[in-house]
Write an enzyme that holds these catalytic residues in place. Structure first.
Site, short mmCIF file in Angstrom:
data_model
loop_
_atom_site.label_atom_id
_atom_site.label_comp_id
_atom_site.label_asym_id
_atom_site.label_seq_id
_atom_site.Cartn_x
_atom_site.Cartn_y
_atom_site.Cartn_z
N ASN A 148 0.88 -1.21 0.08
CA ASN A 148 0.06 -0.14 -0.11
C ASN A 148 0.75 1.18 0.17
O ASN A 148 0.36 2.34 -0.51
CB ASN A 148 -0.92 0.18 1.30
CG ASN A 148 -1.55 1.36 1.38
OD1 ASN A 148 -2.71 1.77 0.95
ND2 ASN A 148 -1.01 2.07 2.20
N LYS A 201 2.11 3.63 -11.35
CA LYS A 201 0.81 2.65 -11.21
C LYS A 201 0.80 1.86 -12.23
O LYS A 201 0.39 0.57 -12.19
CB LYS A 201 -0.10 3.52 -10.63
CG LYS A 201 0.06 4.22 -9.51
CD LYS A 201 -0.03 3.40 -8.30
CE LYS A 201 0.16 4.07 -6.78
NZ LYS A 201 0.43 3.13 -5.91
N TYR A 261 3.74 9.52 -11.38
CA TYR A 261 2.77 8.59 -10.38
C TYR A 261 2.22 7.69 -11.33
O TYR A 261 1.86 6.49 -11.10
CB TYR A 261 1.75 9.67 -9.78
CG TYR A 261 0.89 8.78 -8.87
CD1 TYR A 261 1.31 8.32 -7.69
CD2 TYR A 261 -0.51 8.70 -9.14
CE1 TYR A 261 0.43 7.76 -6.81
CE2 TYR A 261 -1.33 8.06 -8.52
CZ TYR A 261 -0.88 7.43 -7.15
OH TYR A 261 -2.05 7.06 -6.38
P1 NDP Z 1 -1.36 8.52 2.38
O1 NDP Z 1 -0.24 9.60 2.02
O2 NDP Z 1 -2.34 8.96 3.20
O3 NDP Z 1 -0.64 7.21 3.12
C1 NDP Z 1 0.62 6.57 2.61
C2 NDP Z 1 1.53 5.95 3.58
O4 NDP Z 1 2.52 5.60 2.94
C3 NDP Z 1 1.81 7.14 4.54
O5 NDP Z 1 1.74 6.90 5.90
C4 NDP Z 1 3.46 7.30 3.99
O6 NDP Z 1 4.31 8.10 5.09
C5 NDP Z 1 3.74 5.88 3.72
N1 NDP Z 1 5.16 5.82 2.95
C6 NDP Z 1 5.44 6.77 2.28
N2 NDP Z 1 6.63 6.45 1.74
C7 NDP Z 1 7.17 5.31 2.49
C8 NDP Z 1 8.24 4.28 2.14
N3 NDP Z 1 9.27 4.70 1.63
N4 NDP Z 1 7.83 3.14 3.11
C9 NDP Z 1 6.87 2.95 3.67
N5 NDP Z 1 5.98 3.69 3.76
C10 NDP Z 1 6.00 4.94 3.07
O7 NDP Z 1 -1.87 7.83 1.15
P2 NDP Z 1 -3.13 7.13 0.70
O8 NDP Z 1 -3.55 6.20 1.93
O9 NDP Z 1 -4.03 7.90 0.04
O10 NDP Z 1 -2.79 5.96 -0.42
C11 NDP Z 1 -2.45 4.66 0.11
C12 NDP Z 1 -2.17 3.89 -1.35
O11 NDP Z 1 -3.22 4.16 -2.25
C13 NDP Z 1 -1.01 4.54 -2.29
O12 NDP Z 1 -0.20 3.56 -2.96
C14 NDP Z 1 -1.51 5.56 -3.22
O13 NDP Z 1 -1.09 5.59 -4.40
C15 NDP Z 1 -2.82 4.58 -3.45
N6 NDP Z 1 -4.01 5.41 -4.08
C16 NDP Z 1 -4.71 6.35 -3.35
C17 NDP Z 1 -5.57 7.29 -3.73
C18 NDP Z 1 -6.34 8.10 -3.47
O14 NDP Z 1 -7.30 8.94 -3.91
N7 NDP Z 1 -6.08 8.75 -1.94
C19 NDP Z 1 -5.95 6.87 -5.28
C20 NDP Z 1 -5.34 5.84 -5.90
C21 NDP Z 1 -4.21 5.14 -5.39
P3 NDP Z 1 4.57 9.61 4.75
O15 NDP Z 1 3.54 10.26 5.26
O16 NDP Z 1 5.90 9.72 5.60
O17 NDP Z 1 4.76 9.81 3.22
#
Ligand code: NDP
Length: 246
Positions: free
Chosen positions: A89, A158, A154
């Site tokens: 995720n 994906k 991005y």
């Molecule tokens: P958030 O930014 O809310 O959460 C993502 C989490 O991943 C954060 O806690 C972040 O930490 C963590 N993270 C970032 N970099 C790393 C790393 N190198 N190693 C481990 N953890 C890391 O994102 P969402 O919950 O919105 O998204 C979750 C997934 O869903 C993602 O893959 C996103 O691309 C995908 N997605 C989301 C959409 C949306 O509309 N929200 C739409 C389509 C896909 P930190 O805050 O430090 O960066």
């Protein structure tokens, strides 16, 4: 859920969609190793999961670092006995128009979203192959199918996740490991809260179901994909976008 298989790792699960997935799996009786780069939030999520009545462990790991990923999988196997489910995720955005995008913005997004998914899948698959069981679910995005202005990095990452999902599914099927992806549309999290108002309005106008998605909308589908009901599904991408992509 399966009687025999009970242990999951969810990356990027300190908050947002990852935290919702971790809690959903816990509510189905699955033990969850939560992992993220955010230490404090991670411990909090782990506590909330334990209060649901399953085991949880916070493991700080950066998915772009092979040694962190190997430690994450090793710790899971040592403490829980196996890794049965992996939810990739962790993901970020660094939006910019293509002609202005810096090499750093490109590399960061590709490294976390695509390379991170590869490293975690590879390390988990080695353990899952030993048990002849595994379920991997990758967070893709409809951007990886449509392409999105301002998100060349991005969208490419994906699209890569989708190709990676299919490649792993073809390789691992004979070991009883399924690999699927979920492609969310516009979901309300910290990632999308920072979008310009105009972009949010345009999304809402284009979504046939006339609402943004919630992290729980995604968690439900992930929970289905790792359940016995989905045991004959592999290599697929489920579009969860309220019809934004049809
Ligand atoms: P958030 O930014 O809310 O959460 C993502 C989490 O991943 C954060 O806690 C972040 O930490 C963590 N993270 C970032 N970099 C790393 C790393 N190198 N190693 C481990 N953890 C890391 O994102 P969402 O919950 O919105 O998204 C979750 C997934 O869903 C993602 O893959 C996103 O691309 C995908 N997605 C989301 C959409 C949306 O509309 N929200 C739409 C389509 C896909 P930190 O805050 O430090 O960066």
């Amino acid at each position: 859920m399966y009687e025999k298989y009970k242990n999951a790792v969810v990356t990027g699960s300190a908050r947002g969609i990852g935290a919702a997935i971790a809690k959903k799996l816990a509510s189905k009786g699955i033990n969850v190793v939560v992992s993220d780069v955010l230490d404090e939030e991670l411990r909090q999520t782990a506590k909330e999961i334990e209060s649901i009545g399953v085991k949880s462990l916070p493991v700080k790991a950066d998915v772009t670092k092979k040694e962190d990923v190997e430690k994450l999988i090793k710790t899971t196997v040592e403490k829980f006995g196996s890794i049965d489910f992996l939810i990739n995720n962790a993901g970020i955005t660094r939006d910019n128009l293509s002609v202005r995008m810096t090499e750093e913005e490109w590399d960061m997004v590709l490294n976390i979203n695509l390379k991170g998914t590869f490293l975690c899948s590879q390390a988990a698959a080695i353990e899952m192959m030993k048990n002849k069981f595994g379920r991997i679910v990758n967070l893709a995005s409809i951007s990886g199918i449509l392409g999105t202005p301002g998100q060349a990095n991005y969208a490419s990452s994906k699209a890569g996740v989708i190709a990676l999902t299919k490649s792993f599914a073809r390789e691992l099927g004979k070991r009883n490991i399924t690999v699927n992806a979920v492609a969310p549309g516009y979901i309300l999290t910290d990632m999308t809260v920072k979008l310009p108002d105009k972009v949010k309005e345009d999304y809402l106008a284009s979504i046939p179901l006339k609402r943004a998605g919630t992290p729980d909308d995604i968690a439900e589908v992930v929970s289905f994909l790792i359940s016995p009901s989905a045991s004959y599904i592999t290599g697929t991408v489920i579009n969860v976008s309220g019809g934004l992509l049809i």
